[in-house]
Enzyme design. Sequence first.
Site, PDB file in Angstrom:
ATOM      1  N   SER A   1       5.362 -14.210  -7.554  1.00 57.60           N
ATOM      2  CA  SER A   1       6.187 -14.243  -8.763  1.00 57.60           C
ATOM      3  C   SER A   1       7.228 -15.329  -8.533  1.00 57.60           C
ATOM      4  CB  SER A   1       6.905 -12.896  -8.943  1.00 57.60           C
ATOM      5  OG  SER A   1       7.943 -12.991  -9.908  1.00 57.60           O
TER       6      SER A   1
ATOM      7  N   TYR B   1      11.917  -5.382  -6.324  1.00 55.65           N
ATOM      8  CA  TYR B   1      10.825  -6.309  -6.676  1.00 55.65           C
ATOM      9  C   TYR B   1      11.013  -7.640  -5.954  1.00 55.65           C
ATOM     10  CZ  TYR B   1       7.628  -8.746  -9.952  1.00 55.65           C
ATOM     11  OH  TYR B   1       6.607  -9.466 -10.532  1.00 55.65           O
TER      12      TYR B   1
HETATM   13  P1  NAD Z   1       0.116  -4.898 -15.362  1.00 58.17           P
HETATM   14  O1  NAD Z   1       0.998  -3.708 -15.437  1.00 58.17           O
HETATM   15  O2  NAD Z   1      -0.695  -5.287 -16.546  1.00 58.17           O
HETATM   16  O3  NAD Z   1      -0.902  -4.762 -14.113  1.00 58.17           O
HETATM   17  C1  NAD Z   1      -0.597  -4.054 -12.951  1.00 58.17           C
HETATM   18  C2  NAD Z   1      -1.885  -3.590 -12.305  1.00 58.17           C
HETATM   19  O4  NAD Z   1      -1.579  -2.954 -11.068  1.00 58.17           O
HETATM   20  C3  NAD Z   1      -2.647  -2.562 -13.159  1.00 58.17           C
HETATM   21  O5  NAD Z   1      -4.037  -2.757 -13.026  1.00 58.17           O
HETATM   22  C4  NAD Z   1      -2.243  -1.244 -12.512  1.00 58.17           C
HETATM   23  O6  NAD Z   1      -3.181  -0.189 -12.730  1.00 58.17           O
HETATM   24  C5  NAD Z   1      -2.199  -1.670 -11.043  1.00 58.17           C
HETATM   25  N1  NAD Z   1      -1.445  -0.755 -10.204  1.00 58.17           N
HETATM   26  C6  NAD Z   1      -0.166  -0.328 -10.359  1.00 58.17           C
HETATM   27  N2  NAD Z   1       0.138   0.549  -9.398  1.00 58.17           N
HETATM   28  C7  NAD Z   1      -0.966   0.677  -8.613  1.00 58.17           C
HETATM   29  C8  NAD Z   1      -1.270   1.456  -7.468  1.00 58.17           C
HETATM   30  N3  NAD Z   1      -0.380   2.306  -6.922  1.00 58.17           N
HETATM   31  N4  NAD Z   1      -2.511   1.352  -6.945  1.00 58.17           N
HETATM   32  C9  NAD Z   1      -3.433   0.532  -7.505  1.00 58.17           C
HETATM   33  N5  NAD Z   1      -3.190  -0.229  -8.590  1.00 58.17           N
HETATM   34  C10 NAD Z   1      -1.970  -0.151  -9.129  1.00 58.17           C
HETATM   35  O7  NAD Z   1       1.091  -6.072 -14.937  1.00 58.17           O
HETATM   36  P2  NAD Z   1       0.861  -7.617 -14.591  1.00 58.17           P
HETATM   37  O8  NAD Z   1       2.004  -8.324 -15.200  1.00 58.17           O
HETATM   38  O9  NAD Z   1      -0.500  -8.066 -14.882  1.00 58.17           O
HETATM   39  O10 NAD Z   1       1.124  -7.589 -13.021  1.00 58.17           O
HETATM   40  C11 NAD Z   1       0.188  -8.033 -12.071  1.00 58.17           C
HETATM   41  C12 NAD Z   1       0.909  -8.731 -10.936  1.00 58.17           C
HETATM   42  O11 NAD Z   1       1.519  -9.920 -11.444  1.00 58.17           O
HETATM   43  C13 NAD Z   1       2.023  -7.895 -10.306  1.00 58.17           C
HETATM   44  O12 NAD Z   1       1.996  -8.062  -8.912  1.00 58.17           O
HETATM   45  C14 NAD Z   1       3.274  -8.531 -10.875  1.00 58.17           C
HETATM   46  O13 NAD Z   1       4.375  -8.373 -10.030  1.00 58.17           O
HETATM   47  C15 NAD Z   1       2.840  -9.977 -10.965  1.00 58.17           C
HETATM   48  N6  NAD Z   1       3.643 -10.803 -11.862  1.00 58.17           N
HETATM   49  C16 NAD Z   1       3.728 -10.505 -13.187  1.00 58.17           C
HETATM   50  C17 NAD Z   1       4.498 -11.315 -14.004  1.00 58.17           C
HETATM   51  C18 NAD Z   1       4.626 -11.052 -15.480  1.00 58.17           C
HETATM   52  O14 NAD Z   1       5.491 -11.681 -16.126  1.00 58.17           O
HETATM   53  N7  NAD Z   1       3.821 -10.205 -16.085  1.00 58.17           N
HETATM   54  C19 NAD Z   1       5.185 -12.396 -13.464  1.00 58.17           C
HETATM   55  C20 NAD Z   1       5.079 -12.667 -12.103  1.00 58.17           C
HETATM   56  C21 NAD Z   1       4.302 -11.863 -11.303  1.00 58.17           C
END
Ligand code: NAD
Length: 275
Positions: free
Chosen positions: A157, A170
């Site tokens: 991130s 985070y």
């Molecule tokens: P999201 O909520 O759509 O996806 C999260 C995923 O993680 C889902 O599939 C969920 O079921 C899974 N998950 C959560 N807890 C879990 C557990 N205990 N065991 C197994 N799976 C689990 O969110 P996203 O935005 O797609 O996030 C994905 C990654 O991207 C994360 O690591 C997040 O920190 C990172 N990220 C997101 C953003 C953003 O702006 N959306 C920015 C930077 C980084």
Amino acid sequence: MADRAPLHGTTPPAGDLSGKCALVTGSTSGIGLGIARALAGAGADVMLSGFGDPRAIETLRADMEDRAGVRVRHDPADLSVPAEIERLMADTAATLGPPDILVNNAGLQHVAPLDAFPPDTWDRIIAINRTAALRATRLALPAMRRRAWGRVVNVVSTHGLVASPGKSAYIAAKHGLAGLTKAAALEAAADGITANGICPGYVRTDLIERQIADLAAQRGEAAEAVAVDMLAEKHPSGRFVEIEQVAALALFLCSDAAASITGTLLPVDGGWTAR
Ligand code: NAD
């Protein structure tokens, strides 16, 4: 006239991943699902992981399999539980083969001031966003080494590079994941294995929609007004990052063209970290 090679080199294909196995953690929604689709589209068999409605997950699993003509499976392991990570790795090896590609993507967010941060939530964020990646990488490396080929892609991130108020757990987790990326890259570099981190800015997934909704409720404003403010504060581009843009970078990092890229943390953030 004799055939001539093109004057300018052709761009190598994004990668033919046929015969490879990719495990993408947290791939039932958002960025992980986008990366899983991109890898399947390039020919890799894919193990999906993450939570959600079983029927909805089965629909997206079958759809991915049909469209890409690869094998796609799903394992609902809870990555906060070490034994579940071991079972996920064993399940992947037994059904699709040991992962050639490991995408550590599962993650969650909670926003609260540091001195009011719920300790259990802190532990859960560290466990899923950071420690699970360490455990999965440790278990994936031996088979990658035996094949002298491997790709570890960590979805970090911008908060693995810089901080913002209210997101201490985070940020601690993601800075740790950034460090793990570099450590894994150094230890595996001579074995045909790369490890890189992708650092997205705001992407409108469930994780960010929840933040927007919470802020909108706190401020008594419309969600779209809050979204505009978030972009104004962080993204010089004025636009959210698209899931497909993150997935395209992950796919490139898994290609042979990226064999010399390792230990990097690559922002995909509309200019956020250039300030
Ligand atoms: P999201 O909520 O759509 O996806 C999260 C995923 O993680 C889902 O599939 C969920 O079921 C899974 N998950 C959560 N807890 C879990 C557990 N205990 N065991 C197994 N799976 C689990 O969110 P996203 O935005 O797609 O996030 C994905 C990654 O991207 C994360 O690591 C997040 O920190 C990172 N990220 C997101 C953003 C953003 O702006 N959306 C920015 C930077 C980084």
